[in-house]
Motif scaffolding. Sequence first.
Motif, PDB file in Angstrom:
ATOM      1  N   THR A   8       0.681  -1.259   0.005  1.00  0.00           N
ATOM      2  CA  THR A   8       0.030  -0.146  -0.054  1.00  0.00           C
ATOM      3  C   THR A   8       0.825   1.217   0.033  1.00  0.00           C
ATOM      4  O   THR A   8       2.044   1.252   0.832  1.00  0.00           O
ATOM      5  CB  THR A   8      -0.918  -0.031   1.406  1.00  0.00           C
ATOM      6  OG1 THR A   8      -1.659   1.413   1.350  1.00  0.00           O
ATOM      7  CG2 THR A   8      -0.239   0.023   2.419  1.00  0.00           C
ATOM      8  N   THR A   9       0.715   2.204  -0.911  1.00  0.00           N
ATOM      9  CA  THR A   9       1.174   3.426  -0.849  1.00  0.00           C
ATOM     10  C   THR A   9       0.873   4.255   0.285  1.00  0.00           C
ATOM     11  O   THR A   9       1.706   5.104   0.524  1.00  0.00           O
ATOM     12  CB  THR A   9       0.657   4.357  -2.242  1.00  0.00           C
ATOM     13  OG1 THR A   9      -0.629   4.538  -2.045  1.00  0.00           O
ATOM     14  CG2 THR A   9       1.100   3.735  -3.492  1.00  0.00           C
ATOM     15  N   ALA A  10       0.017   3.850   1.213  1.00  0.00           N
ATOM     16  CA  ALA A  10      -0.027   4.719   2.340  1.00  0.00           C
ATOM     17  C   ALA A  10       0.756   4.364   3.771  1.00  0.00           C
ATOM     18  O   ALA A  10       0.745   5.114   4.703  1.00  0.00           O
ATOM     19  CB  ALA A  10      -1.641   4.325   2.898  1.00  0.00           C
ATOM     20  N   ASP A  11       1.822   3.399   3.331  1.00  0.00           N
ATOM     21  CA  ASP A  11       2.708   2.876   4.379  1.00  0.00           C
ATOM     22  C   ASP A  11       3.902   3.005   3.995  1.00  0.00           C
ATOM     23  O   ASP A  11       4.157   2.094   3.039  1.00  0.00           O
ATOM     24  CB  ASP A  11       2.321   1.710   4.709  1.00  0.00           C
ATOM     25  CG  ASP A  11       3.116   0.985   5.965  1.00  0.00           C
ATOM     26  OD1 ASP A  11       3.915   1.484   6.337  1.00  0.00           O
ATOM     27  OD2 ASP A  11       2.760  -0.152   6.218  1.00  0.00           O
ATOM     28  N   PRO A  12       4.929   3.688   4.428  1.00  0.00           N
ATOM     29  CA  PRO A  12       6.175   3.842   4.140  1.00  0.00           C
ATOM     30  C   PRO A  12       6.911   2.148   4.162  1.00  0.00           C
ATOM     31  O   PRO A  12       8.000   2.066   3.162  1.00  0.00           O
ATOM     32  CB  PRO A  12       7.038   4.817   4.758  1.00  0.00           C
ATOM     33  CG  PRO A  12       6.146   5.057   6.083  1.00  0.00           C
ATOM     34  CD  PRO A  12       4.711   4.671   5.621  1.00  0.00           C
ATOM     35  N   ALA A  13       6.674   1.684   4.955  1.00  0.00           N
ATOM     36  CA  ALA A  13       7.353   0.192   5.344  1.00  0.00           C
ATOM     37  C   ALA A  13       6.686  -0.905   4.595  1.00  0.00           C
ATOM     38  O   ALA A  13       7.096  -2.114   4.434  1.00  0.00           O
ATOM     39  CB  ALA A  13       7.003   0.051   6.592  1.00  0.00           C
ATOM     40  N   SER A  14       5.802  -0.266   3.678  1.00  0.00           N
ATOM     41  CA  SER A  14       4.891  -1.091   2.644  1.00  0.00           C
ATOM     42  C   SER A  14       5.519  -0.895   1.276  1.00  0.00           C
ATOM     43  O   SER A  14       6.008  -1.807   0.447  1.00  0.00           O
ATOM     44  CB  SER A  14       3.531  -1.104   2.752  1.00  0.00           C
ATOM     45  OG  SER A  14       2.867  -2.134   1.779  1.00  0.00           O
ATOM     46  N   VAL A  15       5.473   0.248   0.787  1.00  0.00           N
ATOM     47  CA  VAL A  15       5.769   0.891  -0.631  1.00  0.00           C
ATOM     48  C   VAL A  15       7.245   0.913  -0.734  1.00  0.00           C
ATOM     49  O   VAL A  15       7.838   0.776  -1.779  1.00  0.00           O
ATOM     50  CB  VAL A  15       5.259   2.006  -0.782  1.00  0.00           C
ATOM     51  CG1 VAL A  15       6.073   3.479   0.127  1.00  0.00           C
ATOM     52  CG2 VAL A  15       5.249   2.565  -2.150  1.00  0.00           C
ATOM     53  N   GLY A  16       7.948   0.819   0.469  1.00  0.00           N
ATOM     54  CA  GLY A  16       9.413   0.997   0.304  1.00  0.00           C
ATOM     55  C   GLY A  16       9.952  -0.301  -0.192  1.00  0.00           C
ATOM     56  O   GLY A  16      10.802  -0.313  -1.052  1.00  0.00           O
ATOM     57  N   PRO A  17       9.737  -1.444   0.661  1.00  0.00           N
ATOM     58  CA  PRO A  17      10.316  -2.711  -0.222  1.00  0.00           C
ATOM     59  C   PRO A  17       9.707  -3.000  -1.443  1.00  0.00           C
ATOM     60  O   PRO A  17      10.177  -3.591  -2.346  1.00  0.00           O
ATOM     61  CB  PRO A  17       9.672  -3.770   0.875  1.00  0.00           C
ATOM     62  CG  PRO A  17       9.533  -2.938   2.340  1.00  0.00           C
ATOM     63  CD  PRO A  17       9.028  -1.602   1.799  1.00  0.00           C
ATOM     64  N   ALA A  18       8.280  -2.628  -1.740  1.00  0.00           N
ATOM     65  CA  ALA A  18       7.904  -2.807  -2.857  1.00  0.00           C
ATOM     66  C   ALA A  18       8.755  -1.924  -4.100  1.00  0.00           C
ATOM     67  O   ALA A  18       8.938  -2.813  -5.279  1.00  0.00           O
ATOM     68  CB  ALA A  18       6.426  -2.232  -2.980  1.00  0.00           C
ATOM     69  N   SER A  19       8.953  -0.760  -3.852  1.00  0.00           N
ATOM     70  CA  SER A  19       9.891  -0.195  -4.574  1.00  0.00           C
ATOM     71  C   SER A  19      11.196  -0.728  -4.922  1.00  0.00           C
ATOM     72  O   SER A  19      11.746  -0.775  -5.930  1.00  0.00           O
ATOM     73  CB  SER A  19       9.937   1.343  -4.203  1.00  0.00           C
ATOM     74  OG  SER A  19       8.609   2.020  -4.264  1.00  0.00           O
ATOM     75  N   ALA A  20      11.754  -1.311  -3.833  1.00  0.00           N
ATOM     76  CA  ALA A  20      12.876  -1.839  -3.853  1.00  0.00           C
ATOM     77  C   ALA A  20      13.088  -3.108  -4.702  1.00  0.00           C
ATOM     78  O   ALA A  20      13.946  -3.507  -5.695  1.00  0.00           O
ATOM     79  CB  ALA A  20      13.695  -2.184  -2.739  1.00  0.00           C
ATOM     80  N   PHE A  21      11.819  -3.829  -4.604  1.00  0.00           N
ATOM     81  CA  PHE A  21      11.503  -4.892  -5.382  1.00  0.00           C
ATOM     82  C   PHE A  21      11.489  -4.847  -6.972  1.00  0.00           C
ATOM     83  O   PHE A  21      11.899  -5.239  -7.705  1.00  0.00           O
ATOM     84  CB  PHE A  21      10.327  -5.757  -4.843  1.00  0.00           C
ATOM     85  CG  PHE A  21      10.051  -7.231  -5.257  1.00  0.00           C
ATOM     86  CD1 PHE A  21      11.130  -8.193  -5.395  1.00  0.00           C
ATOM     87  CD2 PHE A  21       8.597  -7.799  -5.042  1.00  0.00           C
ATOM     88  CE1 PHE A  21      10.895  -9.403  -5.564  1.00  0.00           C
ATOM     89  CE2 PHE A  21       8.617  -8.874  -5.470  1.00  0.00           C
ATOM     90  CZ  PHE A  21       9.533  -9.835  -5.643  1.00  0.00           C
ATOM     91  N   LEU A  22      10.653  -3.754  -7.087  1.00  0.00           N
ATOM     92  CA  LEU A  22      10.467  -3.347  -8.568  1.00  0.00           C
ATOM     93  C   LEU A  22      11.892  -2.856  -9.095  1.00  0.00           C
ATOM     94  O   LEU A  22      11.627  -2.866 -10.555  1.00  0.00           O
ATOM     95  CB  LEU A  22       9.368  -2.268  -8.606  1.00  0.00           C
ATOM     96  CG  LEU A  22       7.996  -2.909  -8.208  1.00  0.00           C
ATOM     97  CD1 LEU A  22       6.785  -1.643  -8.144  1.00  0.00           C
ATOM     98  CD2 LEU A  22       7.494  -3.720  -9.280  1.00  0.00           C
TER      99      LEU A  22
END
Length: 317
Positions: A8-22
């Motif tokens: 979720t983009t509402a959570d830095p601890a969620s979107v951070g790993p997602a961005s690193a994964f992407l």
Amino acid sequence: MVTLVVATTADPASVGPASAFLAMPGWNPGPSLSEGMESFANGDVRLLKHENSIVAEDDLDRRWEVATGESVTEVIFLSRHTAVSNRPALTVHPIGVPHLRDDEIPPQGGRPGWAALPNPRIGPWLRLLKKIADSLGLLPEFEVTLEATHHGPVVNTPTLFLEIGSTAEYWGRQDAAQAIALLMWEGLGLGGGGSVGEWKGNNGKNKVLLGIGGGHYAPRHNDIVVKDGVWVGHLLSGYSLPMEDPNQKKVKASEKTIGGTWKQSIKVAYEATVSAFPGGEVLAHLDHKSFKGWQKNAITSFLAEQNIKIGKPEDYF
């Protein structure tokens, strides 16, 4: 058949790993489930981003199947972790609220009396995450640990949560995000190696730990799961085993029963774990020191009634 990773983009601890994964090779744009959602594809892995609370979007696995025709075999959620201690942590855990009554409203998603199928990767990925965190210099600053079964959202396939904690200072840490991204990259086999933590059920190690009792971080269960080859299902902490002390009731001794939803919680967690590990033997592991005598006696008697065996630490290796 695909693995669905949810952020979720509402959570830095969620979107951070997602961005690193992407940021890793091989990703392409994927379909959108609805407005405010976007997805990406890499081999058999799909990453879905939405804008709401991570526990608010129910049935994303089924919704993905309806929208794309692709069958979802597992779901991995990325989220922040909070703790009173504020200690930095990387955590892995199953989800569900098996102890809640039908008339209770789950405070953090899920459905009363429900537990998701625990993803068999939980144990193997905990061990892999420790190695990755160590290689990135995150230890001992960060604790790498299991958490007990808790919260939603509702899903229908084997599920786990990966979390970064425990305050805003750490939710946005790029090195922590990179650790979670590398865990998924290696764990899902996208880097060219084999997938980590797929349940085969016929490799000679078919014992599965069902944790009963203890605190939220399941220390005594954790001590076993960190050993190579151990599989783990649900982990029921003390708060998921509500037990009413029969000695507090003003009734005859012969009529005293132990109320609360502890039996429901154990049964639901056991059945979900059995379903997640076909061909496995689920053994209850009790945190004996966390129970009073009457609680331990009641739980062991109930487990016997349900034909649920109790394991010793060496049984899971």
